[in-house]
Design a protein around this motif. Structure first.
Motif, short mmCIF file in Angstrom:
data_model
loop_
_atom_site.label_atom_id
_atom_site.label_comp_id
_atom_site.label_asym_id
_atom_site.label_seq_id
_atom_site.Cartn_x
_atom_site.Cartn_y
_atom_site.Cartn_z
N VAL A 161 0.69 -1.14 -0.14
CA VAL A 161 -0.15 0.03 -0.10
C VAL A 161 0.70 1.13 -0.19
O VAL A 161 1.73 1.28 0.94
CB VAL A 161 -1.10 -0.07 1.19
N ASN A 183 -3.22 5.93 0.02
CA ASN A 183 -4.56 5.11 0.10
C ASN A 183 -4.74 4.06 -1.01
O ASN A 183 -5.73 3.63 -1.21
CB ASN A 183 -5.61 6.02 0.51
N LYS A 184 -3.64 3.84 -1.82
CA LYS A 184 -3.75 2.97 -2.88
C LYS A 184 -3.06 1.71 -2.76
O LYS A 184 -1.73 1.49 -2.30
CB LYS A 184 -3.52 3.59 -4.27
#
Length: 150
Positions: A136, A139-140
Motif C-alpha cells: 500500500v 491510500n492505494k
C-alpha cells in the motif's frame, strides 16, 4: 494538412513510446514509503478491465492517418473521420485486459478488495486460501504478490 499529419505522427510516436516504457520506478518513487500487509485471499472473481482511454485515442490517431490516405476532397475528409472512428473502436477493444477482483483478509483484522490486472507481466491467478503480501502506498494498493514461503 501536412502540419496536421506531422502533429498526428508526433502524437502517435509519443503515445507508442510511452506505452512501451518499462514498468518500474521513477525518480519520484525514490524514498516513498510502501506499507506491506500480510493476509489470506478469501474470494476471487474474473473481471474485465476496460480501456481507460489511451487505446481509443491511439487507435483513433492511427485510423485517422490511414483514412486520410484514401480519396480526395470531401471523400478524403469522410475517410479520415471514418478511419478515426473505426480506429478508436478497435484501439479500445485491444486495450481491454482481464483482471481479477480479489478480497483479502489481512492479519490486522481488516478486509480489503482490489482489482489486479492479469497479463504477461503479472501471470499468476490468486485463489482463496493463498497467502499474499499487499503493498500500500498512500491510500492505494499498488501490488498484491503471493507469499511463496514464510
Amino acid at each position: 494538412m501536412k502540419k496536421l499529419l506531422i502533429i498526428l505522427a508526433a502524437a502517435l510516436s509519443m503515445a507508442f513510446f510511452t506505452g512501451c516504457a518499462q514498468k518500474g520506478y521513477t525518480q519520484a518513487d525514490v524514498g516513498e514509503i510502501q506499507i506491506v500487509y500480510k493476509g489470506t485471499v478469501t474470494s476471487t472473481r474474473t473481471v474485465s478491465v476496460k480501456d481507460s482511454g489511451e487505446g481509443m485515442i491511439l487507435g483513433a490517431i492511427v485510423g485517422g492517418i490511414l483514412g486520410h490516405q484514401i480519396g480526395e476532397g470531401k471523400g478524403k475528409d469522410v475517410a479520415t473521420v471514418a478511419g478515426a472512428v473505426a480506429g478508436g473502436v478497435v484501439g479500445s477493444k485491444l486495450a481491454e485486459d482481464t483482471g481479477q477482483e480479489v478480497t483479502i483478509s489481512l492479519e490486522n483484522g481488516q478486509t480489503v478488495t482490489t482489482v489486479i490486472k492479469v497479463d504477461k507481466n503479472n501471470p499468476y491467478w490468486l485463489r482463496p486460501g493463498d497467502r499474499v503480501a499487499v503493498y500500500v502506498k498512500g491510500n492505494k494498493i499498488v501490488r498484491v504478490a503471493p507469499i511463496i514461503s514464510e
